[in-house]
Scaffold this active site. Structure first.
Site, mmCIF file in Angstrom:
data_model
loop_
_atom_site.group_PDB
_atom_site.id
_atom_site.type_symbol
_atom_site.label_atom_id
_atom_site.label_comp_id
_atom_site.label_asym_id
_atom_site.label_seq_id
_atom_site.Cartn_x
_atom_site.Cartn_y
_atom_site.Cartn_z
ATOM 1 N N LYS A 196 -13.798 -34.493 -25.076
ATOM 2 C CA LYS A 196 -12.516 -34.682 -24.387
ATOM 3 C C LYS A 196 -11.727 -35.698 -25.184
ATOM 4 O O LYS A 196 -12.229 -36.772 -25.492
ATOM 5 C CB LYS A 196 -12.829 -35.220 -22.993
ATOM 6 C CG LYS A 196 -11.675 -35.344 -22.063
ATOM 7 C CD LYS A 196 -12.153 -35.766 -20.676
ATOM 8 C CE LYS A 196 -12.489 -37.225 -20.594
ATOM 9 N NZ LYS A 196 -12.730 -37.712 -19.235
ATOM 10 N N THR A 233 -10.261 -33.272 -16.079
ATOM 11 C CA THR A 233 -11.390 -33.114 -16.998
ATOM 12 C C THR A 233 -12.247 -31.921 -16.593
ATOM 13 O O THR A 233 -12.561 -31.044 -17.410
ATOM 14 C CB THR A 233 -12.267 -34.398 -16.973
ATOM 15 O OG1 THR A 233 -11.428 -35.514 -17.200
ATOM 16 C CG2 THR A 233 -13.371 -34.338 -18.001
HETATM 17 C C1 R5P Z 1 -14.082 -40.183 -17.758
HETATM 18 O O1 R5P Z 1 -14.506 -40.564 -18.844
HETATM 19 C C2 R5P Z 1 -14.930 -39.879 -16.576
HETATM 20 O O2 R5P Z 1 -16.269 -39.676 -16.912
HETATM 21 C C3 R5P Z 1 -14.392 -38.681 -15.841
HETATM 22 O O3 R5P Z 1 -14.524 -37.533 -16.645
HETATM 23 C C4 R5P Z 1 -12.954 -38.866 -15.485
HETATM 24 O O4 R5P Z 1 -12.795 -40.111 -14.874
HETATM 25 C C5 R5P Z 1 -12.441 -37.802 -14.578
HETATM 26 O O5 R5P Z 1 -11.079 -38.029 -14.330
HETATM 27 P P1 R5P Z 1 -10.111 -36.819 -14.007
HETATM 28 O O6 R5P Z 1 -10.717 -36.057 -12.870
HETATM 29 O O7 R5P Z 1 -8.814 -37.468 -13.646
HETATM 30 O O8 R5P Z 1 -9.979 -36.010 -15.250
#
Ligand code: R5P
Length: 299
Positions: A196, A233
């Site tokens: 990501k 994500t």
């Molecule tokens: C980020 O590094 C965390 O592990 C999660 O993937 C993230 O916080 C998820 O955030 P969102 O749902 O806003 O993409």
């Protein structure tokens, strides 16, 4: 004795106290016209006779107020019961994602919260799938802590209700790879990770595979993450896997913040099943931390 905030944690306190066979009392809060908030520990005199105080304090939602209420509650308990064994349960550790200074001049909020908590002579803190355990350990050297992996327990739940023989476990970013590989290896399953990339200025996230892999040979993918906030994500990971031939997508995360209809976003992106815990109140919780904690607290 459990101490918990009334407006949002009474149910948790009742369930945890019943599981532990102990009493509970609540914290009440009052807002002033200028916006200031004041916490008060109800029946504080009852705490004088107990040998362990367990403060159960969710810091989400309404995070900023609750963080202040947490400090106020700690201050009050320490004032009235200075020498007691005081343990703290923080179901979702707000501000832990800022575990480094990503841009010059930024504050390091994980360290800040830990530093504040440490002032109150906490005997032990219980935390759940914190964003980065490495960072937590780095800044919490003086805190005795128990870190509980809800993701391992969520996987056990999924394994019992889904056919997973031909499944792959997926970390939606490298940060979750260690946990995912640990779970996969324990259950002799394949695993991989996605990469990501988040633009620190625009916030835009893109997803690509972490290694070359033929996803079409798997019937299902189980994507595991510490939290789902906006769902961006998980939705990117899910649509990437669907496009690359996976039939069933099971998404699980310890902390389901599900901001602004994130669950709809997930189902639209191809997620078939969504699971999480009740560290945050949500309709997809299958794990209840009040049922998990006693094993650790009794230890
Ligand atoms: C980020 O590094 C965390 O592990 C999660 O993937 C993230 O916080 C998820 O955030 P969102 O749902 O806003 O993409």
């Amino acid at each position: 004795m459990i101490v918990a905030a009334p407006d949002y944690a009474k149910d948790n306190a009742v369930r945890l106290a019943s599981n532990l066979g102990c009493n509970y009392t609540l914290i009440s809060t009052r807002y002033f016209p200028n916006g200031e908030v004041l916490a008060r520990v109800n029946e504080v005199e009852k705490l004088r006779d107990v040998d362990r105080i367990i403060l159960f304090f969710p810091t989400y939602p309404n995070t900023n107020d609750r963080i202040l209420m947490l400090f106020e509650s700690l201050e009050a308990i320490r004032h009235y019961i200075p020498g007691s064994k005081l343990e703290l349960v923080i179901p979702y550790f707000s501000y832990s994602r800022q575990d480094k200074r990503f841009l010059d001049g930024e504050a390091l909020t994980l360290k800040l919260i830990i530093d504040f908590i440490s002032v109150f002579d906490i005997s032990r803190i219980y935390i759940f799938d914190i964003h980065s355990l490495e960072s937590f350990k780095k800044y919490a050297k003086k805190l005795d802590y128990i870190h509980i992996s809800l993701l391992h327990k969520l996987f056990e739940y999924i394994k019992n209700i889904h056919e997973i023989d031909n499944a792959i476990l997926v970390a939606p970013d490298e940060g979750r790879l260690n946990t995912v590989s640990d779970i996969a290896e324990k259950h002799s399953l394949d695993y991989t990770y996605l990469i990501k990339e988040r633009d620190r200025y625009t916030g835009k996230v893109t997803m690509k595979p972490g290694e070359e892999i033929d996803f079409s040979k798997y019937n299902s993918a189980i994507i595991l993450d510490d939290e789902i906030s906006t769902g961006g994500t998980m939705a990117l990971a899910s649509s990437y896997l669907k496009k690359n031939g996976v039939d069933t997508i099971i998404a699980a995360a310890s902390h389901l913040l599900l901001i602004s209809g994130a669950d709809k976003k997930l189902f639209n992106s191809g997620v078939d099943f969504l699971y999480g815990s009740n560290t945050i109140l949500n309709p997809y919780a299958v794990l209840y931390i009040e049922d998990i904690l006693p094993e650790y607290i009794k230890d």
